[in-house]
Design a protein around this motif. Structure first.
Motif, short mmCIF file in Angstrom:
data_model
loop_
_atom_site.label_atom_id
_atom_site.label_comp_id
_atom_site.label_asym_id
_atom_site.label_seq_id
_atom_site.Cartn_x
_atom_site.Cartn_y
_atom_site.Cartn_z
N PHE A 79 11.12 49.88 63.79
CA PHE A 79 11.71 50.62 64.90
C PHE A 79 11.45 52.10 64.70
CE2 PHE A 79 14.02 46.70 65.55
CZ PHE A 79 14.16 46.65 66.94
N GLN A 80 11.34 52.82 65.81
CA GLN A 80 11.11 54.25 65.78
C GLN A 80 11.78 54.90 66.98
OE1 GLN A 80 6.85 54.08 65.57
NE2 GLN A 80 6.59 53.76 67.74
N THR A 81 12.01 56.20 66.89
CA THR A 81 12.59 56.97 67.99
C THR A 81 11.74 58.23 68.14
OG1 THR A 81 14.77 56.11 67.39
CG2 THR A 81 14.73 57.94 68.94
N PRO A 82 10.58 58.10 68.83
CA PRO A 82 9.63 59.20 68.92
C PRO A 82 10.15 60.39 69.74
CG PRO A 82 8.61 57.11 69.54
CD PRO A 82 10.07 56.88 69.46
N GLU A 83 9.65 61.57 69.37
CA GLU A 83 9.96 62.79 70.10
C GLU A 83 8.85 63.11 71.10
OE1 GLU A 83 11.20 66.01 67.42
OE2 GLU A 83 11.65 64.45 65.94
N PHE A 84 8.25 62.05 71.67
CA PHE A 84 7.21 62.21 72.69
C PHE A 84 7.33 61.04 73.67
CE2 PHE A 84 5.29 60.55 68.73
CZ PHE A 84 5.00 59.26 69.12
N ASP A 85 6.89 61.26 74.92
CA ASP A 85 6.77 60.17 75.89
C ASP A 85 5.52 59.39 75.50
OD1 ASP A 85 8.94 61.13 77.37
OD2 ASP A 85 7.68 62.14 78.85
N GLU A 86 5.60 58.06 75.63
CA GLU A 86 4.42 57.24 75.33
C GLU A 86 4.14 56.32 76.50
OE1 GLU A 86 2.31 54.56 71.87
OE2 GLU A 86 4.17 55.60 71.44
#
Length: 121
Positions: free
Chosen positions: A50-57
């Protein structure tokens, strides 16, 4: 001076999980921090933590299927479908299916390992 760039030599990201990542534009190729575009192949059985990116993907499925667990909801995309996952959203990407999944990923700002915020496995 040319006003276009043709990418014939994408950066191949080293991986240990069988996934193929070829960044065409982004931090690793042209130092663009605003946007990254990568071609990916996720083998059958592949998954990431799991991840919580600081970018829209944005993801566009070229072939196969890909599973997303987004804030606890399971979403499966198939060939020809696309999705936008907003930054600061907890997500897990995987391919629990019997075939390779080919897809394009676009991140804004550009993908960076420092911005992805992956959880420990």
């Amino acid at each position: 001076m040319k006003k276009y760039t043709i990418q014939n030599a994408p950066f191949v990201v080293p991986t240990t999980d069988g996934k193929i990542i070829k960044e065409h534009f982004g931090l690793a190729t042209d130092k663009n921090s605003q946007l990254s575009i990568a071609y990916m192949e996720a083998p059958s059985g592949w998954s990431e933590p799991f991840q919580t990116p600081e970018f829209d993907e944005f993801t566009f499925i070229i072939k196969g299927k890909k599973q997303f667990i987004i804030e606890g909801e399971t979403v499966i995309l198939e060939t020809g479908q696309s999705i936008k996952i907003e930054k600061n959203t907890k997500v897990q990407y995987s391919n629990p299916f019997d075939e390779v999944c080919e897809y394009i990923a676009i991140c804004t700002p550009a993908f960076s390992i420092d911005l992805v915020n992956r959880e420990a496995k």
